[in-house]
Design a protein around this motif. Structure first.
Motif: not given
Length: 490
Positions: A279-286, A288-293, A295-302
């Motif tokens: 979810k958007k709330g646990n994006l960084m916790r689940v 981790g590093d992929a969200a930091v590298k 973030p735009t692609a990870v947000e679209a995937r979520v």
């Protein structure tokens, strides 16, 4: 061949001796006539075909009789026709008829004297007389039919005038129920009393209570207990409802048991581990590093995963939803179950139904709730009778007494359709085009009860100008007494 060569013929003789012969007497002339007849009969017998003589019944067809004597004999026979004794006496004296009968008897072997002398027996057939219609018969019938038609037309005019004047033909005239006098001895007491009246009860000798043939005995009859009709139609008992806290507790326990079972299957390798629910709330916790590298692609995937989960949720709900046909069948089944519990009846008296919306709500809700009945619209008041199951009847009762605002009046959407019957009292407008005042309009419940079966097959409505028409409509369902009840209800 000349006439002189036929000595036996019937024609006149032209010999010389006949010219100078003296006048013959009557007896001589009769003897000569008989001789000529016999000669003619003899010659006729020889003239048969194939040298065969004629039938005896046809032998005297060519005989000739003098005109004067034949007429006299005919007149004499007509005068004696009514008196058989005189005719027989005349034949015995030696009349020409007796002579002819004797000659026929001698020549006809099939002639029976006994049958000829018998008098005719039995009733003689009389000719049927012509029966003519009297003058003016059909004119009188036509006048009677015209008078009857004029009387019916006059009754209709009188009914229309009384309605317009506000005087109903049976305003204060109600049905008088004639009660028969009680009998001298009721049928259920006839087996206990030797008599025809109750005065014989005082006489102990006429009572049949302790006698041998009495219907009262020392034995007691115990009838078979039957199951109450209401118990068979009643709905099954529903389980007791849980409180909100109890429901939450049971839900937690159920979900905990399902989670433990799923974890055991994953631990044994029977079921693959589900992907993490991002979810958007646990994006960084689940992630981790992929969200930091990136973030735009990870947000679209979520966002795609969230949309997929929502679509699956909607599809699951749609798969459980009933179609329109299934929903109608379910509603009809529930309404039938409700009607099986018992048929309830409601009778409403409405002051005026000039507002078309009121008539539409009455009809539409009755059809939706599967109620049967009728709506009788009258210039003075309207009567609504509905019957159905207890649930539907309860909802319709709330509609009529609470939900509908009877004092409201609105303009008709389609004036021509609203006033298609031509009744001014059914129009929401008066003669000036203004809306009628409905402030005194009200709806009252005048009867509520229960009956065994439905008296109406479906819902319907009827416009009645007089009380007689309204009673006739309700009499078909044996509910005409409700009209008298509504008239006397204040």
């Amino acid at each position: 061949m000349s006439q002189h060569s036929q000595p036996g013929g019937l024609g006149p003789q032209h010999d010389g001796a006949s010219r100078i012969q003296k006048t013959e007497s009557a007896a001589d002339r009769m003897a000569a006539l008989k001789a000529r007849v016999a000669a003619a009969i003899g010659t006729s017998k020889a003239k048969g075909g194939l040298n065969v003589g004629l039938h005896p019944a046809l032998e005297d067809l060519g005989s000739w009789k003098p005109a004067g004597k034949a007429d006299a004999a005919n007149g004499q026979s007509q005068s004696l026709r009514g008196s058989p004794s005189r005719a027989s006496a005349f034949d015995k004296r030696g009349s020409p008829d007796s002579f002819g009968s004797q000659q026929r008897n001698q020549s006809n072997p099939y002639f029976d004297d006994k049958s000829a002398t018998q008098e005719p027996s039995g009733r003689q057939r009389m000719p049927r007389q012509l029966v003519f219609n009297q003058k003016g018969k059909y004119i009188q019938q036509g006048n009677a039919l015209r008078r009857q038609a004029a009387l019916e037309a006059m009754k209709k005019r009188i009914a229309e005038q009384t309605r317009k004047a506000g005087i109903d033909e049976d305003l204060d005239v109600e049905k008088n129920f004639v009660v028969d006098a009680p009998p001298n001895l009721e049928w259920w007491d006839e087996g206990l009393v030797n008599g025809s009246t109750y005065d014989d009860v005082d006489d102990p000798s006429k009572l049949k209570i302790h006698a041998d043939d009495s219907i009262v005995t020392e034995y007691i009859q115990h009838p078979v207990a039957l199951e109450p009709y209401q118990d068979r139609l009643g709905a099954p008992a529903k389980p007791m409802y849980l409180t909100s806290k109890e429901q939450a507790k049971i839900r937690r326990q159920r979900r905990m048991a399902e989670l433990k079972e799923m974890q055991a299957k994953i631990r044994l390798g029977l079921v693959p581990a589900p992907p993490p629910k991002v979810k958007k709330g646990n994006l960084m916790r689940v992630l981790g590093d992929a969200a930091v590298k990136d973030p735009t692609a990870v947000e679209a995937r979520v966002n795609r995963e969230i949309a997929d989960r929502y679509e699956k949720h909607i599809e699951a709900n749609e798969s459980r939803k009933l179609t329109k046909e299934q929903q109608h069948e379910k509603t009809a089944a529930n309404q039938q179950k409700d009607a099986n519990k018992g048929i309830h009846v409601l009778v409403f008296k409405i002051t005026s139904l000039a507002n078309g919306q009121h008539r539409y709500k009455i009809w539409r809700n009755a059809e939706q709730l599967a109620l049967s009945g009728t709506c009788v619209m009258h210039p003075k008041f309207s009567l609504v009778i509905v019957e159905g199951g207890p649930y539907s009847i309860n909802k319709y009762k709330k509609l009529m007494l609470n939900r509908i605002k009877w004092t409201e009046n609105v303009q008709a959407r389609d004036p021509e359709r609203n006033n298609r019957g031509g009744q001014e009292w059914l129009s929401p407008e008066d003669s000036n085009g203004d809306l009628k005042d409905m402030s005194l309009n009200e709806c009252k419940l005048i009867f509520e009860g229960e009956q065994k079966v439905r008296n109406f097959k479906k819902w319907g409505s009827k416009i009645c100008e007089t009380d007689a028409e309204a009673r006739e409509v309700l009499a078909r369902a044996k509910m005409d007494s409700f009209w008298s009840l509504a008239k006397g209800f204040s």
